[in-house]
Design a protein around this motif. Structure first.
Motif, short mmCIF file in Angstrom:
data_model
loop_
_atom_site.label_atom_id
_atom_site.label_comp_id
_atom_site.label_asym_id
_atom_site.label_seq_id
_atom_site.Cartn_x
_atom_site.Cartn_y
_atom_site.Cartn_z
N PRO A 101 0.77 -1.24 0.00
CA PRO A 101 0.00 0.00 0.00
C PRO A 101 0.81 1.30 0.00
O PRO A 101 0.22 2.36 0.00
N TYR A 102 2.14 1.24 0.02
CA TYR A 102 2.92 2.47 0.09
C TYR A 102 3.40 2.94 -1.28
O TYR A 102 3.39 4.13 -1.57
N LYS A 103 3.84 2.04 -2.14
CA LYS A 103 4.25 2.42 -3.49
C LYS A 103 3.33 1.84 -4.56
O LYS A 103 3.41 2.23 -5.71
N GLY A 104 2.49 0.87 -4.19
CA GLY A 104 1.57 0.26 -5.14
C GLY A 104 2.21 -0.81 -6.01
O GLY A 104 1.64 -1.21 -7.01
N LYS A 105 3.40 -1.29 -5.63
CA LYS A 105 4.09 -2.30 -6.42
C LYS A 105 3.53 -3.68 -6.10
O LYS A 105 2.98 -3.91 -5.02
N GLY A 106 3.67 -4.59 -7.05
CA GLY A 106 3.24 -5.97 -6.83
C GLY A 106 2.55 -6.54 -8.05
O GLY A 106 2.61 -5.99 -9.14
N ILE A 107 1.89 -7.67 -7.85
CA ILE A 107 1.14 -8.33 -8.92
C ILE A 107 -0.33 -8.02 -8.69
O ILE A 107 -0.90 -8.37 -7.66
N LEU A 108 -0.96 -7.36 -9.66
CA LEU A 108 -2.34 -6.92 -9.53
C LEU A 108 -3.22 -7.62 -10.55
O LEU A 108 -2.78 -7.94 -11.65
N TYR A 109 -4.47 -7.85 -10.17
CA TYR A 109 -5.47 -8.31 -11.13
C TYR A 109 -5.85 -7.15 -12.03
O TYR A 109 -5.66 -5.98 -11.66
N ALA A 110 -6.38 -7.43 -13.20
CA ALA A 110 -6.78 -6.37 -14.13
C ALA A 110 -7.89 -5.53 -13.51
O ALA A 110 -8.86 -6.06 -12.98
#
Length: 178
Positions: free
Chosen positions: A156-165
């Motif tokens: 939740p701080y930089k928004g990095k990661g694997i996201l669903y569409a």
């Protein structure tokens, strides 16, 4: 009586459904799926539709009624159209590639992450950071996508990661934003 359970299931022309007692086998152009239903339910096949009926109205019976109607409907949709999940890799240096039967992910670790792709699931890398995962079994497809996502969940701080569409990560202010 379950509102979802009493709805009829429409069978497309290209799908073949066999009901043998408590075993249901669904065949279509994308594969074959089978499932067993509990003894408290019966499945009747009419012209072009399936109806899941409840023998006795108990609390667990009503719960299983809607559940198994949805599972059978997902089987029919899966073998006729396939399900699709899109994952986006968001971060500096994050990328994906398919090498043979493995999915290789570079996610900021000191080593690349290799995940074996199941036989009935197809993975396509559209860009270096976008994955399209297709399969006829919705449960296996969702579990495979969750296993990939577990390597780098969105932070939740930089928004990095694997996201669903279409997923939006609500960013926190951090240490300086009081």
């Amino acid at each position: 009586m379950s509102r979802i359970g009493k709805l009829p299931i429409k069978i497309p022309d290209a799908v073949d459904v066999n009901c043998n007692g408590s075993e249901i086998i669904v065949k279509g152009k994308f594969g074959t799926l089978s499932n067993s239903i509990p003894e408290i339910l019966t499945v009747q096949q009419n012209d072009g539709s399936l109806i899941v009926e409840l023998k006795s109205s108990t609390r667990t019976g009503r719960a299983l009624h809607g559940l198994h109607r949805t599972l059978i409907n997902n089987m029919i949709i899966g073998v006729s159209e396939q399900f699709n999940i899109t994952l986006t890799l968001k971060g500096v240096g994050y990328r994906a590639a398919v090498q043979g039967k493995n999915l290789v992910l570079n996610l900021g670790y000191s080593h690349p992450v290799e995940i074996e792709i199941p036989e009935d699931i197809k993975v396509e890398v559209v860009q270096n950071t976008t994955l399209n995962i297709k399969g006829c079994d919705k449960e296996k497809l969702g579990q495979f996508a969750a296993n990939i996502r577990a390597w780098r969940q969105p932070e939740p701080y930089k928004g990095k990661g694997i996201l669903y569409a279409g997923e939006v990560v609500k960013l926190k202010a951090g240490k300086s934003g009081k």
